[in-house]
Scaffold this motif. Structure first.
Motif, PDB file in Angstrom:
ATOM      1  N   VAL A 177     -57.848 -38.982 -46.347  1.00 54.98           N
ATOM      2  CA  VAL A 177     -56.475 -37.881 -47.341  1.00 54.98           C
ATOM      3  C   VAL A 177     -57.290 -36.939 -47.177  1.00 54.98           C
ATOM      4  N   VAL A 178     -56.409 -35.813 -47.028  1.00 54.29           N
ATOM      5  CA  VAL A 178     -56.884 -34.460 -46.649  1.00 54.29           C
ATOM      6  C   VAL A 178     -56.099 -33.483 -47.956  1.00 54.29           C
ATOM      7  N   GLY A 179     -56.886 -32.713 -48.562  1.00 57.45           N
ATOM      8  CA  GLY A 179     -56.209 -32.001 -49.684  1.00 57.45           C
ATOM      9  C   GLY A 179     -56.715 -30.703 -50.025  1.00 57.45           C
ATOM     10  N   PRO A 180     -56.290 -30.055 -50.941  1.00 58.83           N
ATOM     11  CA  PRO A 180     -57.104 -28.628 -51.422  1.00 58.83           C
ATOM     12  C   PRO A 180     -58.448 -28.826 -51.848  1.00 58.83           C
ATOM     13  N   ALA A 181     -59.336 -28.244 -51.580  1.00 57.77           N
ATOM     14  CA  ALA A 181     -60.829 -28.374 -52.207  1.00 57.77           C
ATOM     15  C   ALA A 181     -60.578 -28.236 -53.759  1.00 57.77           C
ATOM     16  N   THR A 182     -61.581 -29.115 -54.507  1.00 64.10           N
ATOM     17  CA  THR A 182     -61.661 -29.223 -55.723  1.00 64.10           C
ATOM     18  C   THR A 182     -62.983 -28.454 -56.301  1.00 64.10           C
ATOM     19  N   SER A 183     -63.794 -27.743 -55.334  1.00 68.23           N
ATOM     20  CA  SER A 183     -64.886 -27.159 -55.735  1.00 68.23           C
ATOM     21  C   SER A 183     -65.019 -25.949 -54.452  1.00 68.23           C
ATOM     22  N   THR A 184     -66.058 -25.174 -54.752  1.00 70.97           N
ATOM     23  CA  THR A 184     -66.377 -24.344 -53.635  1.00 70.97           C
ATOM     24  C   THR A 184     -67.376 -24.716 -52.884  1.00 70.97           C
ATOM     25  N   ARG A 185     -67.836 -26.068 -52.824  1.00 69.91           N
ATOM     26  CA  ARG A 185     -68.987 -26.330 -52.123  1.00 69.91           C
ATOM     27  C   ARG A 185     -68.237 -26.890 -50.803  1.00 69.91           C
ATOM     28  N   SER A 186     -69.172 -26.434 -49.650  1.00 70.45           N
ATOM     29  CA  SER A 186     -68.502 -26.833 -48.158  1.00 70.45           C
ATOM     30  C   SER A 186     -69.694 -27.588 -47.364  1.00 70.45           C
ATOM     31  N   ASN A 187     -69.067 -28.246 -46.112  1.00 69.05           N
ATOM     32  CA  ASN A 187     -69.878 -28.996 -45.305  1.00 69.05           C
ATOM     33  C   ASN A 187     -70.870 -30.023 -45.784  1.00 69.05           C
ATOM     34  N   ASP A 245     -58.474 -20.580 -37.330  1.00 69.05           N
ATOM     35  CA  ASP A 245     -58.267 -20.291 -38.524  1.00 69.05           C
ATOM     36  C   ASP A 245     -59.203 -21.344 -39.546  1.00 69.05           C
ATOM     37  N   ARG A 246     -59.659 -20.982 -40.693  1.00 69.08           N
ATOM     38  CA  ARG A 246     -60.359 -21.975 -41.381  1.00 69.08           C
ATOM     39  C   ARG A 246     -60.118 -21.844 -42.914  1.00 69.08           C
ATOM     40  N   MET A 247     -60.361 -23.001 -43.531  1.00 68.24           N
ATOM     41  CA  MET A 247     -60.396 -23.118 -44.809  1.00 68.24           C
ATOM     42  C   MET A 247     -61.047 -24.315 -45.271  1.00 68.24           C
ATOM     43  N   VAL A 248     -61.689 -24.461 -46.407  1.00 69.66           N
ATOM     44  CA  VAL A 248     -62.308 -25.491 -47.220  1.00 69.66           C
ATOM     45  C   VAL A 248     -61.474 -26.577 -47.793  1.00 69.66           C
ATOM     46  N   VAL A 249     -61.286 -27.906 -47.290  1.00 65.32           N
ATOM     47  CA  VAL A 249     -60.558 -28.787 -48.079  1.00 65.32           C
ATOM     48  C   VAL A 249     -61.546 -30.078 -48.648  1.00 65.32           C
ATOM     49  N   ARG A 250     -60.708 -30.963 -49.073  1.00 64.71           N
ATOM     50  CA  ARG A 250     -61.243 -32.122 -49.929  1.00 64.71           C
ATOM     51  C   ARG A 250     -60.790 -33.327 -48.768  1.00 64.71           C
ATOM     52  N   MET A 251     -61.712 -33.955 -48.337  1.00 61.98           N
ATOM     53  CA  MET A 251     -61.630 -35.197 -47.553  1.00 61.98           C
ATOM     54  C   MET A 251     -61.791 -36.355 -48.168  1.00 61.98           C
ATOM     55  N   GLU A 252     -61.123 -37.405 -48.535  1.00 54.26           N
ATOM     56  CA  GLU A 252     -61.476 -38.775 -48.786  1.00 54.26           C
ATOM     57  C   GLU A 252     -61.492 -39.725 -47.769  1.00 54.26           C
ATOM     58  N   GLU A 253     -62.084 -40.953 -47.485  1.00 56.59           N
ATOM     59  CA  GLU A 253     -61.898 -41.966 -46.461  1.00 56.59           C
ATOM     60  C   GLU A 253     -61.489 -43.230 -47.504  1.00 56.59           C
TER      61      GLU A 253
END
Length: 333
Positions: free
Chosen positions: A110-120, A91-99
């Motif tokens: 810190v992992v949370g919902p993505a705030t934009s459609t950009r990924s990778n 299963d896959r989704m795009v998330v926002r990751m902070e170090e």
């Protein structure tokens, strides 16, 4: 005193994550402000509970608290899947990751919902973060990039010998309602796709003595030590396992994977152990520091306790390993 690396979860705006952590570190928290936006306070990810579900729904629940999805939530969940997810093992989704780095040099994520459609890749925002937990001496604000990246976990796909992430099965059985967890929090790990000057990717084979996944072909990686950052861990693990020195400035997170062992929920239950290892793995791209191919080849020295073979594969060769027949001839033969 150096703190232990942690994984934190950030709920979607207007949602809370129903997690009871308890104990002396029950108030473990991380506060963060990205740019001019204030975000809900993250909480430490509890061992054995699905990180993927917590981020996608904003909740952690067990069988004793069954989740009833609304039509809107069903639609949101369907949008997190790949177009052909029924034929894939994840299963896959795009998330926002902070170090987040505290004043001991220890990285947490810190992992949370993505705030934009950009990924990778980096979303080009600056995060000013402050981390604090029961074992740290107080976190000094640190500036780091944030990334929008794919986040995946195992899905049930018998044709690919894949079973659903065991956190799902154990939650459905209410396993941790009556059983102890092996640890309090999810651990943080890294894995690195290391590229040489010709663009070839380093692949290693796990030694036969390894408790989990013996003889499996993997990219180098491992868990973060106390007082260690993501880049530090990538550099150390690659050098320990293969002898290869990588350019620390080249390390870039590309995706996340929720990793559990045993990999099958049924095995966790039948063995009476539950999940014995639970990691959030940050996959990264990295380049070798050495640019001379002959010198680079001489640099490879394997840690025989963990790795018994290594190969440099072109991108096309690397892609073909993903279609290698299960149970077929070893790709190193």
């Amino acid at each position: 005193m150096r703190a232990a690396p942690r994984v934190f979860l950030r709920p979607a705006e207007g949602r809370g994550i129903g997690i009871g952590i308890g104990g002396s570190s029950g108030n473990t928290s991380c506060t963060s402000t990205c740019g001019s936006r204030s975000n809900p306070a993250p909480v430490a990810a509890p061992f054995g509970s699905s990180i993927f579900d917590a981020v996608s729904t904003g909740k952690q629940q067990s069988k004793s608290q069954p989740k009833q999805k609304s039509q809107q939530e069903e639609e949101e969940h369907s949008q997190t899947q790949t177009p052909s997810s029924l034929g894939r093992h994840y299963d896959r989704m795009v998330v926002r990751m902070e170090e987040v780095v505290d004043d001991t040099g220890t990285a947490s994520v810190v992992v949370g919902p993505a705030t934009s459609t950009r990924s990778n890749g980096s979303d080009d925002s600056t995060c000013t973060t402050t981390a604090s937990n029961s074992s740290s001496t107080g976190g000094s604000p640190t500036t780091r990039k944030c990334w929008s990246v794919p986040f995946a976990r195992a899905a049930n796909q018998p044709s690919l010998l894949s079973t659903a992430c065991p956190t799902v099965s154990l939650a459905n059985h209410g396993w941790y309602d009556t059983n102890e967890k092996h640890r309090e929090h999810v651990r943080l790990g890294v894995a690195a796709a290391v590229c040489d000057p010709d663009g070839r990717i380093l692949l290693t084979r796990r030694a036969a003595r390894m408790r989990s996944f013996p003889h499996a072909w993997v990219v180098p990686g491992g868990g973060l030590d106390d007082g260690e950052g993501l880049v530090d861990c990538v550099v150390r693990e690659v050098r320990e396992e293969t002898g290869v020195i990588i350019d620390s400035c080249s390390v870039e997170p590309i995706c996340l994977w929720e990793s559990c062992y045993p990999t099958s929920g049924d095995d966790c239950i039948s063995a009476g152990t539950g999940i014995t290892a639970h990691y959030l793995v940050v996959y990264c791209l990295a380049k070798t520091e050495e640019k001379d191919m002959s010198k680079l080849q001489n640099q490879v020295v394997l840690d025989e306790q963990e790795t018994d073979l290594a190969l440099w594969l072109s991108p096309s060769e690397f892609a073909r390993t993903l279609d290698h027949p299960l149970g077929g001839t070893d790709i190193g033969s």
